[in-house]
Design a protein around this motif. Structure first.
Motif, PDB file in Angstrom:
ATOM      1  N   GLY A  83       0.836  -1.199   0.000  1.00 54.76           N
ATOM      2  CA  GLY A  83       0.000   0.000   0.000  1.00 54.76           C
ATOM      3  C   GLY A  83       0.869   1.246   0.000  1.00 54.76           C
ATOM      4  O   GLY A  83       2.080   1.200  -0.231  1.00 54.76           O
ATOM      5  N   GLU A  84       0.212   2.348   0.295  1.00 54.90           N
ATOM      6  CA  GLU A  84       0.866   3.648   0.163  1.00 54.90           C
ATOM      7  C   GLU A  84       1.585   4.050   1.456  1.00 54.90           C
ATOM      8  O   GLU A  84       2.791   4.323   1.466  1.00 54.90           O
ATOM      9  CB  GLU A  84      -0.264   4.615  -0.218  1.00 54.90           C
ATOM     10  CG  GLU A  84      -0.042   6.056   0.008  1.00 54.90           C
ATOM     11  CD  GLU A  84      -1.271   6.867  -0.424  1.00 54.90           C
ATOM     12  OE1 GLU A  84      -2.203   6.298  -1.042  1.00 54.90           O
ATOM     13  OE2 GLU A  84      -1.295   8.059  -0.142  1.00 54.90           O
ATOM     14  N   GLY A  85       0.839   4.048   2.546  1.00 50.74           N
ATOM     15  CA  GLY A  85       1.423   4.434   3.819  1.00 50.74           C
ATOM     16  C   GLY A  85       0.362   4.292   4.886  1.00 50.74           C
ATOM     17  O   GLY A  85      -0.824   4.187   4.568  1.00 50.74           O
ATOM     18  N   PRO A  86       0.775   4.267   6.140  1.00 50.26           N
ATOM     19  CA  PRO A  86      -0.189   4.087   7.231  1.00 50.26           C
ATOM     20  C   PRO A  86      -1.217   5.208   7.273  1.00 50.26           C
ATOM     21  O   PRO A  86      -0.901   6.359   6.969  1.00 50.26           O
ATOM     22  CB  PRO A  86       0.689   4.126   8.493  1.00 50.26           C
ATOM     23  CG  PRO A  86       2.093   3.949   8.024  1.00 50.26           C
ATOM     24  CD  PRO A  86       2.151   4.411   6.622  1.00 50.26           C
ATOM     25  N   GLY A  87      -2.443   4.845   7.615  1.00 50.87           N
ATOM     26  CA  GLY A  87      -3.474   5.837   7.909  1.00 50.87           C
ATOM     27  C   GLY A  87      -3.595   6.011   9.414  1.00 50.87           C
ATOM     28  O   GLY A  87      -2.700   5.610  10.177  1.00 50.87           O
TER      29      GLY A  87
ATOM     30  N   GLU B 222      -3.709   2.707  11.544  1.00 49.59           N
ATOM     31  CA  GLU B 222      -2.420   2.013  11.440  1.00 49.59           C
ATOM     32  C   GLU B 222      -1.369   2.730  12.276  1.00 49.59           C
ATOM     33  O   GLU B 222      -0.545   2.099  12.956  1.00 49.59           O
ATOM     34  CB  GLU B 222      -1.983   1.957   9.968  1.00 49.59           C
ATOM     35  CG  GLU B 222      -2.861   1.060   9.095  1.00 49.59           C
ATOM     36  CD  GLU B 222      -4.188   1.676   8.676  1.00 49.59           C
ATOM     37  OE1 GLU B 222      -4.301   2.918   8.744  1.00 49.59           O
ATOM     38  OE2 GLU B 222      -5.108   0.933   8.293  1.00 49.59           O
TER      39      GLU B 222
ATOM     40  N   PRO C 133      -0.230  -2.613   9.663  1.00 48.11           N
ATOM     41  CA  PRO C 133      -0.715  -2.158   8.359  1.00 48.11           C
ATOM     42  C   PRO C 133      -2.157  -2.602   8.088  1.00 48.11           C
ATOM     43  O   PRO C 133      -2.576  -3.682   8.530  1.00 48.11           O
ATOM     44  CB  PRO C 133       0.227  -2.850   7.374  1.00 48.11           C
ATOM     45  CG  PRO C 133       0.586  -4.124   8.070  1.00 48.11           C
ATOM     46  CD  PRO C 133       0.669  -3.784   9.537  1.00 48.11           C
ATOM     47  N   PHE C 134      -2.889  -1.787   7.385  1.00 51.86           N
ATOM     48  CA  PHE C 134      -4.220  -2.148   6.897  1.00 51.86           C
ATOM     49  C   PHE C 134      -5.115  -2.769   7.978  1.00 51.86           C
ATOM     50  O   PHE C 134      -5.553  -3.909   7.869  1.00 51.86           O
ATOM     51  CB  PHE C 134      -4.111  -3.088   5.678  1.00 51.86           C
ATOM     52  CG  PHE C 134      -3.771  -2.336   4.407  1.00 51.86           C
ATOM     53  CD1 PHE C 134      -4.769  -1.720   3.667  1.00 51.86           C
ATOM     54  CD2 PHE C 134      -2.463  -2.219   3.977  1.00 51.86           C
ATOM     55  CE1 PHE C 134      -4.466  -1.006   2.507  1.00 51.86           C
ATOM     56  CE2 PHE C 134      -2.150  -1.508   2.824  1.00 51.86           C
ATOM     57  CZ  PHE C 134      -3.155  -0.909   2.088  1.00 51.86           C
TER      58      PHE C 134
ATOM     59  N   ASN D 109       3.844  -1.236   3.207  1.00 51.13           N
ATOM     60  CA  ASN D 109       3.577   0.040   2.546  1.00 51.13           C
ATOM     61  C   ASN D 109       4.847   0.647   1.971  1.00 51.13           C
ATOM     62  O   ASN D 109       5.957   0.284   2.378  1.00 51.13           O
ATOM     63  CB  ASN D 109       2.983   1.031   3.565  1.00 51.13           C
ATOM     64  CG  ASN D 109       1.535   0.733   3.893  1.00 51.13           C
ATOM     65  OD1 ASN D 109       0.658   0.797   3.034  1.00 51.13           O
ATOM     66  ND2 ASN D 109       1.274   0.406   5.152  1.00 51.13           N
TER      67      ASN D 109
ATOM     68  N   HIS E 174      -6.934   0.726  -4.786  1.00 48.94           N
ATOM     69  CA  HIS E 174      -6.775   0.707  -3.334  1.00 48.94           C
ATOM     70  C   HIS E 174      -8.162   0.518  -2.696  1.00 48.94           C
ATOM     71  O   HIS E 174      -9.125   1.151  -3.133  1.00 48.94           O
ATOM     72  CB  HIS E 174      -6.169   2.031  -2.879  1.00 48.94           C
ATOM     73  CG  HIS E 174      -5.613   1.991  -1.493  1.00 48.94           C
ATOM     74  ND1 HIS E 174      -6.412   1.847  -0.385  1.00 48.94           N
ATOM     75  CD2 HIS E 174      -4.338   2.064  -1.034  1.00 48.94           C
ATOM     76  CE1 HIS E 174      -5.639   1.843   0.691  1.00 48.94           C
ATOM     77  NE2 HIS E 174      -4.388   1.968   0.329  1.00 48.94           N
TER      78      HIS E 174
HETATM   79  N1  URA Z   1      -3.793   2.538   3.458  1.00 50.75           N
HETATM   80  C1  URA Z   1      -2.550   2.171   3.062  1.00 50.75           C
HETATM   81  O1  URA Z   1      -2.102   2.462   1.968  1.00 50.75           O
HETATM   82  N2  URA Z   1      -1.831   1.465   3.936  1.00 50.75           N
HETATM   83  C2  URA Z   1      -2.262   1.098   5.146  1.00 50.75           C
HETATM   84  O2  URA Z   1      -1.524   0.440   5.869  1.00 50.75           O
HETATM   85  C3  URA Z   1      -3.562   1.492   5.490  1.00 50.75           C
HETATM   86  C4  URA Z   1      -4.306   2.208   4.651  1.00 50.75           C
END
Ligand code: URA
Length: 201
Positions: free
Chosen positions: A49-53, A56, A62-63, A90, A164
């Motif tokens: 994925g892109e990065g923690p929200g 997270e 993650p996710f 991510n 996504h």
């Molecule tokens: N969206 C992401 O791209 N990564 C995560 O870990 C959570 C949400």
């Protein structure tokens, strides 16, 4: 760089320890917890994925927010795999403020760690989630609408991008259409992994 290379880690745990309480880029200032990634070191499939929200960042996993719950349903109900049997990570390991896109310097600082994770796991397939991760792994002219569902190679590994899960959640009017396309992409990955495809995920 040379300094990092000399200390290159042998296991995911070593790498996580080496990343440590990272302050290599400016994202550390806004984060609660660094999100290294989780799953099986022997995973045949890695999701990037892109990065923690927000959730997270709070949990260090993650996710695990709403998009993460949708991803988990895709893995478990759709693919018939267990979440702990794949690996999930991510492009950047710390949450960008207000979930903005990660900036160039942040990606350049963090992506070598993702590459080390992928080198250690050596999955059979990588599934990219969304436009940002697609652009960072596959190049500047990656277009999610045009290029999802196509096979590429990243670090000698077959890779396919799909929408996504957060994008599906943000577009309820297109839910059926988007889920249909994601399911098609997931079936493509299952077929590559030799997994049995059930009628409807
Ligand atoms: N969206 C992401 O791209 N990564 C995560 O870990 C959570 C949400």
């Amino acid at each position: 760089d040379l300094q990092e290379r000399r200390t290159a880690s042998r296991t995911l745990e070593d790498l996580e320890r080496r990343i440590g309480d990272c302050r290599r880029c400016k994202l550390w200032r806004g984060r609660t917890r660094l999100v290294f990634g989780e799953g099986s070191p022997q995973a045949r499939l890695v999701f990037v994925g892109e990065g923690p929200g927000h959730e997270e960042d709070l949990s260090g996993r993650p996710f695990v927010g709403e998009a993460g719950r949708l991803l988990t349903r895709i893995i478990e109900n759709g693919m018939g795999m267990k979440r702990e049997d794949v690996y999930i990570c991510n492009v950047v390991k710390c949450r960008p403020p207000n979930n903005r896109d990660p900036e160039r310097d942040e990606v350049e600082t963090c992506i070598p760690f993702l590459r080390e994770q992928l080198e250690m796991i050596r999955p059979e397939v990588i599934c990219i989630l969304g436009r940002i991760a697609g652009r960072e792994l596959l190049g500047r002219d990656f277009k999610i609408t045009r290029d999802r569902g196509k096979w590429y190679i990243y670090m000698d590994t077959p890779v396919l991008a799909t929408y996504h899960p957060a994008f599906i959640l943000r577009n309820p009017a297109r839910e059926r259409e988007l889920k249909g396309m994601v399911w098609k992409d997931i079936q493509e990955i299952m077929s590559r992994l030799g997994l049995e495809i059930k009628k409807n995920g």
